[in-house]
Design an enzyme around this catalytic site. Sequence first.
Site, short mmCIF file in Angstrom:
data_model
loop_
_atom_site.label_atom_id
_atom_site.label_comp_id
_atom_site.label_asym_id
_atom_site.label_seq_id
_atom_site.Cartn_x
_atom_site.Cartn_y
_atom_site.Cartn_z
N CYS A 199 0.83 -1.21 0.00
CA CYS A 199 0.00 0.00 0.00
C CYS A 199 0.87 1.27 0.00
O CYS A 199 1.41 1.63 -1.04
CB CYS A 199 -0.97 -0.01 1.18
SG CYS A 199 -2.33 1.17 0.97
N HIS A 312 -3.80 -5.08 0.31
CA HIS A 312 -3.33 -5.51 1.63
C HIS A 312 -3.46 -7.03 1.79
O HIS A 312 -4.50 -7.53 2.23
CB HIS A 312 -4.15 -4.83 2.73
CG HIS A 312 -3.81 -3.39 2.93
ND1 HIS A 312 -2.86 -2.97 3.83
CD2 HIS A 312 -4.32 -2.27 2.34
CE1 HIS A 312 -2.78 -1.65 3.80
NE2 HIS A 312 -3.65 -1.20 2.90
#
EC number: 3.4.19.9
Length: 385
Positions: A199, A312
């Site tokens: 991320c 994620h």
Amino acid sequence: MPTGYLSKPSVDRSDSQTDSVSAASSSPSSSSSASSIPSDMWNYLFIPILIYLSKEFSLAKPHSTILLPSQRSDDSSTDSLTSVPRCPAVDPNLNYRPVVGILSHPGDGASGRLNNATNASYIAASYVKFVESAGARVIPLIYNEPPEILLEKLQLVNGVLFTGGWAKSGLYFETLRRVFKKVLEKNDAGEHFPLYAICLGFELVTMIVSKDRNILERFSAADQASTLQFMKNINIEGNVFQRFPPDLLKKLGTDCLVMQNHVYGISPERFQENPALSSFFKILTTSADENDKVYVSTVQAHSYPVTAFQWHPEKNAFEWGLSMIPHSEDAIQVTQHVANFFISEARKSLNRPPTTKVLDNLIYNYSPTYCGKAGKGYDEVYIFT
């Protein structure tokens, strides 16, 4: 013969047998009764015989092709009671005690609700569990500790993980850039040293490699479950998806098995237009935000064991605070396969630091803080001040 006793009449046995046979044959009722006896006996015997035969056939049918070692016929095997198979020798080229360094992020992970010290930093416990689930231990790389200590810790680990977050400038950016440079130097020197960037980690590495701090674009992908669309003619050998079973690879493109939580990213067009980015990374997957705007979601370096995820992989199994995190069995398998690949790469590192130094710096020396009620999506965090 004395008076009062009656004499017993004598019986001719042959005549009585003949008479009984003839009587039986001459009486219709006697005939039907006699013929019913074997029929009743057959009825009583027939059902148990059928049950017995059905059991025999069911036992004869193979229920499974999986056999225990003791059930296999092997001409070379000896009596299992007197011979115990020896375990094969471990591969000397692999490190079976890998350690991963995770870079901490500024703050406490809960907007100051847990610790508002200006020098506080944190690592979400989900990243630690992610690494541990695949068979490695963690050393925290505290971003604002003295650089010489940070570099010393890098000598104790077999790979590095950059986490999600928000910081894109200042000391955090400079520290991450320094660690990223060190990762490349280790690999250039012949040490296999993997990196996962997740991320925010993806975004910062993109900025560093492209040498353009303004290369990122805005997307609407906060708290969103999504699919992964593989690039055409992509070869998954040697990258994070190589161990995924075919049915799970297919589901990645049809089912929402990954979690997105970002407002910045980069489009495939902008990615390919930047020579530094396209020469360093190859795009593995793309995804679409809530407005169907497509962004790059997974990349793999051409010449380094560096993988970056805009999504994620750690959240599916270890986070519960956000509503759109997938928790299906398939989603959990995604987390496990991604973790397994990372640690399989870390095992290729031949770095063998002193055990005492490793033990002194492991994250086991710290305690996680529960922040499920106070945080913004994390269940537990490790806080460093």
